[in-house]
Design an enzyme around this catalytic site. Structure first.
Site, PDB file in Angstrom:
ATOM      1  N   THR A 121      13.002  41.469  41.053  1.00  0.00           N
ATOM      2  CA  THR A 121      14.129  41.094  41.925  1.00  0.00           C
ATOM      3  C   THR A 121      13.786  41.506  43.353  1.00  0.00           C
ATOM      4  O   THR A 121      13.590  42.691  43.618  1.00  0.00           O
ATOM      5  CB  THR A 121      15.405  41.824  41.464  1.00  0.00           C
ATOM      6  OG1 THR A 121      15.613  41.484  40.093  1.00  0.00           O
ATOM      7  CG2 THR A 121      16.612  41.403  42.282  1.00  0.00           C
ATOM      8  N   CYS A 264      20.009  48.146  38.327  1.00  0.00           N
ATOM      9  CA  CYS A 264      20.028  46.811  38.928  1.00  0.00           C
ATOM     10  C   CYS A 264      21.242  46.543  39.815  1.00  0.00           C
ATOM     11  O   CYS A 264      21.099  46.410  41.026  1.00  0.00           O
ATOM     12  CB  CYS A 264      19.947  45.753  37.833  1.00  0.00           C
ATOM     13  SG  CYS A 264      18.354  45.765  37.020  1.00  0.00           S
ATOM     14  N   ARG A 334      19.840  55.828  35.391  1.00  0.00           N
ATOM     15  CA  ARG A 334      19.819  55.549  36.833  1.00  0.00           C
ATOM     16  C   ARG A 334      21.233  55.190  37.291  1.00  0.00           C
ATOM     17  O   ARG A 334      21.885  54.335  36.700  1.00  0.00           O
ATOM     18  CB  ARG A 334      18.845  54.402  37.144  1.00  0.00           C
ATOM     19  CG  ARG A 334      17.392  54.827  37.048  1.00  0.00           C
ATOM     20  CD  ARG A 334      16.465  53.652  37.254  1.00  0.00           C
ATOM     21  NE  ARG A 334      16.553  52.703  36.158  1.00  0.00           N
ATOM     22  CZ  ARG A 334      15.952  51.516  36.150  1.00  0.00           C
ATOM     23  NH1 ARG A 334      15.224  51.135  37.182  1.00  0.00           N
ATOM     24  NH2 ARG A 334      16.073  50.713  35.126  1.00  0.00           N
TER      25      ARG A 334
END
Ligand code: UDX
Length: 451
Positions: A121, A264, A334
């Site tokens: 990404t 993300c 995360r």
């Protein structure tokens, strides 16, 4: 096809195993020797249901290998770039150093006719600069962008049976060559009728961040409704259900609670905002700032709720936290909302114990000051307050009557709106959730407590 996968993290390891399962000859190139060695033994270095089995079955066919030696890239004809693009320290923008380093390594081994396929990404415009690097090193190689949409925990399924495939192609013969290679790679998936969107390079990069921004917006929208519900004594779960029946809205990704985390959504919306600023269109994405702010506010609200439940201060209070991973079926911590709440409570002096079925090792490494327990019973023993912060199925299915035996006070805060308030209340627990009241009396108390 002879395929290389560059970078074997969540995305690359799954992609390599899945491409081998489709019948291709695949080599995963991973710069971290230990990780490459672990993968070569058929062990995923992270928790991903179904991946170990797929790695082992593919390795057994001889069609899959992992290596930390870049020379292996020379044997492949299609090269997938799967390295990470984390958030830069102290900035919103994405750190592209891994992508550039990967391309610098790859171009040394490119042959005429090779196809380089970006999956990472990236901010719009990155693919174009990679194309320059590739064509400078090997003018007869082609570049395409093929974003992935896989969810952790469902990564194998999302790779082998995706909702759609997107090809970002260059104009002319370069695009045609790349398309032919991608069609060959994804032949079995396309044969099942999977929708395919063919577009240009910049649109393909945009599709990925647009998708993640939309998902983040949907979650923050329902969490904004939760804030309203808390002020009015309404029930955000009923709001989600009722608006979700409208097919134009849809019920999925409208689960109110602690909000989104992970590797993300948070960093992708921030990198998107940073890129919009560079392009001079920051106003177009200023709403994402609010999406981010709503999301972070949920964590603070959870801590406030814990404080309210403990009579104004959590200092010295025994609090159990169920969940450390950013979502169930993952060991990824995360930007985990659960650990963020646990840490904030610990900083306010609470005696916090966290448990999780898969993420404890990662959580211990990152938060050495927090206390952890291997089991739910261990975490809740003697607790005055229990917080459900990651909705693992085993936590959602807990028997509240049984659990009551271990706690000092049967009080639960449901940070994911995942427990059944009736069952827990009937079992003698005091139940509260973000954006939701259980009884009209509760609603009155909530309203009365507000300044
Ligand atoms: C996401 C995208 O879904 C995926 O398409 C993309 O490729 C990578 O980013 P992932 O990070 O694995 O995938 O997690 P996802 O399932 O999207 O959940 C993200 C976060 O949102 C989690 O913290 C989850 O708990 C939270 N969430 C999700 C909600 O709070 N409410 C919801 O309704 C859905």
């Amino acid at each position: 096809m002879r395929i290389s996968v560059i970078g074997c993290g969540y995305l690359g390891a799954v992609h390599a195993a899945c491409m081998a399962a489709l019948g291709h000859d695949v080599v995963g190139y991973e710069i971290d020797e230990t990780k490459a060695a672990v993968l070569a033994l058929g062990d995923a270095p992270f928790y991903e249901p179904g991946l170990d089995e797929l790695l082992r079955s593919s390795l057994a066919t001889g069609r899959l290998a992992f290596s930390s030696k870049p020379e292996v890239l020379a044997d492949a004809e299609v090269h997938f770039l799967c390295v990470g693009t984390p958030q830069k320290r102290g900035e919103f923008a994405a750190d592209l150093s891994y992508v550039h380093a990967a391309v610098e390594t790859l171009v040394e081994f490119l042959s005429p006719g090779d196809v380089v396929v970006g999956k990472s990404t990236v901010p719009v415009g990155t693919a174009e600069s990679i194309r320059d690097m590739v064509s400078e090193a090997q003018p007869l190689a082609a570049l395409a962008w093929n974003p992935e949409f896989l969810r952790e925990g469902l990564a194998v399924k999302d790779t082998l049976a995706p909702d759609r495939l997107v090809y970002g192609l260059c104009p002319g013969g370069e695009g045609e060559r790349a398309r032919a290679a991608l069609d060959a790679v994804y032949g079995p998936i396309l044969a099942k009728g999977t929708p395919l969107v063919c577009t240009d390079l910049s649109t393909a990069q945009l599709v990925k961040v647009a998708a993640n921004s939309f998902l983040a917006t949907k979650i923050s929208f329902i969490n904004a409704m939760a804030e309203l519900c808390e002020a009015t004594g309404s029930d955000v779960v009923a709001v989600a259900e009722a608006i979700g029946y409208d097919p134009r809205i849809g019920r999925r990704f409208l689960n109110p609670g602690l909000g989104f985390g992970g590797g993300c959504l948070p960093k992708d919306i921030r990198a998107f905002m940073a890129r919009a600023g560079e392009l001079g269109v920051d106003q177009a994405l200023s709403f994402l700032r609010e999406v981010d702010a709503i999301n972070i506010r949920r964590r603070t609200r959870m801590v406030d709720l814990a404080r309210e439940e403990c009579g104004g201060s959590i200092a010295g209070r025994r609090i159990a936290v169920l969940g450390a991973a950013f979502k169930p079926n993952s060991d990824d911590i995360r930007d985990s909302p659960a650990l963020s709440v646990a840490e904030q409570m610990w900083l306010q002096g609470a005696d916090v114990t966290v448990t999780d079925p898969a993420a404890l090792d990662n959580a211990r490494r990152k938060y050495p000051d927090l206390r952890f327990a291997e089991t739910v019973q261990g975490a809740v023993r003697g607790a005055e307050l229990v917080l459900l912060l990651t909705e693992w199925p085993e936590y959602v299915d807990l028997d509240p009557c049984d659990l009551k035996r271990f706690v000092a006070r049967p009080r639960v805060l449901d940070g994911r709106n995942a427990l059944d308030p009736e069952i827990w209340s009937r079992a003698g627990w005091s139940y509260r959730a973000l954006g939701r009241t259980t009884t009209p009396a509760d609603a009155q108390t909530w309203r009365a407590q507000r300044p």
